[in-house]
Design a protein around this motif. Structure first.
Motif, PDB file in Angstrom:
ATOM      1  N   MET A 271      33.932  18.565  21.021  1.00 49.57           N
ATOM      2  CA  MET A 271      34.581  17.370  21.514  1.00 49.57           C
ATOM      3  C   MET A 271      33.549  16.493  22.209  1.00 49.57           C
ATOM      4  N   ASN A 272      33.664  15.196  22.036  1.00 48.39           N
ATOM      5  CA  ASN A 272      32.724  14.262  22.631  1.00 48.39           C
ATOM      6  C   ASN A 272      33.343  13.574  23.832  1.00 48.39           C
ATOM      7  N   GLU A 273      32.492  13.174  24.781  1.00 47.54           N
ATOM      8  CA  GLU A 273      32.980  12.446  25.945  1.00 47.54           C
ATOM      9  C   GLU A 273      33.491  11.089  25.490  1.00 47.54           C
ATOM     10  N   VAL A 274      34.640  10.676  26.032  1.00 48.27           N
ATOM     11  CA  VAL A 274      35.215   9.390  25.674  1.00 48.27           C
ATOM     12  C   VAL A 274      34.457   8.296  26.404  1.00 48.27           C
ATOM     13  N   THR A 275      34.114   7.250  25.690  1.00 52.99           N
ATOM     14  CA  THR A 275      33.424   6.115  26.285  1.00 52.99           C
ATOM     15  C   THR A 275      34.161   4.849  25.913  1.00 52.99           C
ATOM     16  N   ALA A 276      33.782   3.742  26.517  1.00 50.02           N
ATOM     17  CA  ALA A 276      34.396   2.466  26.176  1.00 50.02           C
ATOM     18  C   ALA A 276      34.275   2.267  24.671  1.00 50.02           C
ATOM     19  N   GLY A 277      35.327   1.707  24.084  1.00 50.11           N
ATOM     20  CA  GLY A 277      35.334   1.504  22.651  1.00 50.11           C
ATOM     21  C   GLY A 277      36.085   2.592  21.913  1.00 50.11           C
ATOM     22  N   ALA A 278      36.627   3.567  22.659  1.00 53.98           N
ATOM     23  CA  ALA A 278      37.411   4.627  22.023  1.00 53.98           C
ATOM     24  C   ALA A 278      38.672   4.018  21.422  1.00 53.98           C
ATOM     25  N   THR A 279      39.264   4.724  20.494  1.00 55.66           N
ATOM     26  CA  THR A 279      40.476   4.251  19.856  1.00 55.66           C
ATOM     27  C   THR A 279      41.593   4.151  20.880  1.00 55.66           C
ATOM     28  N   SER A 280      42.247   2.998  20.934  1.00 54.84           N
ATOM     29  CA  SER A 280      43.326   2.786  21.886  1.00 54.84           C
ATOM     30  C   SER A 280      44.454   3.780  21.637  1.00 54.84           C
ATOM     31  N   GLY A 281      44.948   4.389  22.714  1.00 57.91           N
ATOM     32  CA  GLY A 281      46.057   5.318  22.613  1.00 57.91           C
ATOM     33  C   GLY A 281      45.670   6.721  22.196  1.00 57.91           C
ATOM     34  N   ALA A 282      44.380   6.974  21.973  1.00 56.83           N
ATOM     35  CA  ALA A 282      43.950   8.315  21.580  1.00 56.83           C
ATOM     36  C   ALA A 282      44.162   9.276  22.747  1.00 56.83           C
ATOM     37  N   LEU A 283      44.637  10.483  22.436  1.00 54.57           N
ATOM     38  CA  LEU A 283      44.838  11.471  23.494  1.00 54.57           C
ATOM     39  C   LEU A 283      43.498  11.977  24.004  1.00 54.57           C
ATOM     40  N   SER A 284      43.402  12.072  25.309  1.00 57.71           N
ATOM     41  CA  SER A 284      42.198  12.572  25.963  1.00 57.71           C
ATOM     42  C   SER A 284      42.583  13.643  26.970  1.00 57.71           C
ATOM     43  N   ARG A 285      41.668  14.570  27.187  1.00 59.22           N
ATOM     44  CA  ARG A 285      41.831  15.614  28.206  1.00 59.22           C
ATOM     45  C   ARG A 285      40.973  15.191  29.392  1.00 59.22           C
ATOM     46  N   ILE A 286      41.630  14.934  30.520  1.00 62.04           N
ATOM     47  CA  ILE A 286      40.969  14.421  31.715  1.00 62.04           C
ATOM     48  C   ILE A 286      40.940  15.532  32.763  1.00 62.04           C
ATOM     49  N   ARG A 287      39.765  15.799  33.313  1.00 63.52           N
ATOM     50  CA  ARG A 287      39.621  16.837  34.345  1.00 63.52           C
ATOM     51  C   ARG A 287      39.228  16.167  35.655  1.00 63.52           C
ATOM     52  N   LEU A 288      40.010  16.435  36.691  1.00 66.01           N
ATOM     53  CA  LEU A 288      39.774  15.897  38.028  1.00 66.01           C
ATOM     54  C   LEU A 288      39.363  17.029  38.957  1.00 66.01           C
ATOM     55  N   HIS A 289      38.324  16.802  39.745  1.00 66.13           N
ATOM     56  CA  HIS A 289      37.900  17.761  40.775  1.00 66.13           C
ATOM     57  C   HIS A 289      38.091  17.113  42.137  1.00 66.13           C
TER      58      HIS A 289
END
Length: 136
Positions: free
Chosen positions: A1-19
């Motif tokens: 899996m690649n890190e999401v950056t600006a320009g990603a497909t709108s509405g694409a599901l992402s896994r976000i981790r908060l510390h």
């Protein structure tokens, strides 16, 4: 899996981790306290509420808090709050006393290094750093 950056497909599901970010109790922050959740993000890293409507069953959250058992729930968009709605981590569908509310989640970009705040079930506000964002 690649890190999401600006320009990603709108509405694409992402896994976000908060510390947990630095605080009086945790001067260095804590990778043992936080959340991992799945949400559709737009190209700028904001939660895409229109995409969420179609993908809500896939929008899950896991709360990890040191030695406590992980809690599993859903990312929910509710009426009320700042701007007329709020994003909530809901752990029991039929109860609201365990919900944790994202402070202005709709306004924040979920991009590594950014900070967001959550109000826990006891009403205490905690600040978190976006540790990672990857395509789900």
């Amino acid at each position: 899996m690649n890190e999401v950056t600006a320009g990603a497909t709108s509405g694409a599901l992402s896994r976000i981790r908060l510390h947990l970010a630095r605080s009086k109790e945790f001067p260095e922050g804590s990778a043992r306290h936080g959340y991992e959740f799945v949400a559709p993000l737009d190209a700028d890293g904001h939660i895409d509420d229109e995409a969420w409507k179609h993908l809500r069953t896939a929008c899950t959250v896991t709360r990890f808090w040191a030695n406590e058992a992980p809690e599993h729930g859903r990312l929910v968009h509710r009426a009320g709050g700042i701007g007329g709605s709020s994003w909530v981590f809901d752990y029991e569908e039929d109860a609201s006393d365990d919900d944790e509310t994202g402070h202005r989640f709709g306004d924040h970009a979920f991009v590594p290094g950014e900070y967001v705040s959550l109000r826990d079930e006891d009403g205490d506000m905690h600040t978190f750093i976006v540790f990672s964002v990857v395509r789900a």
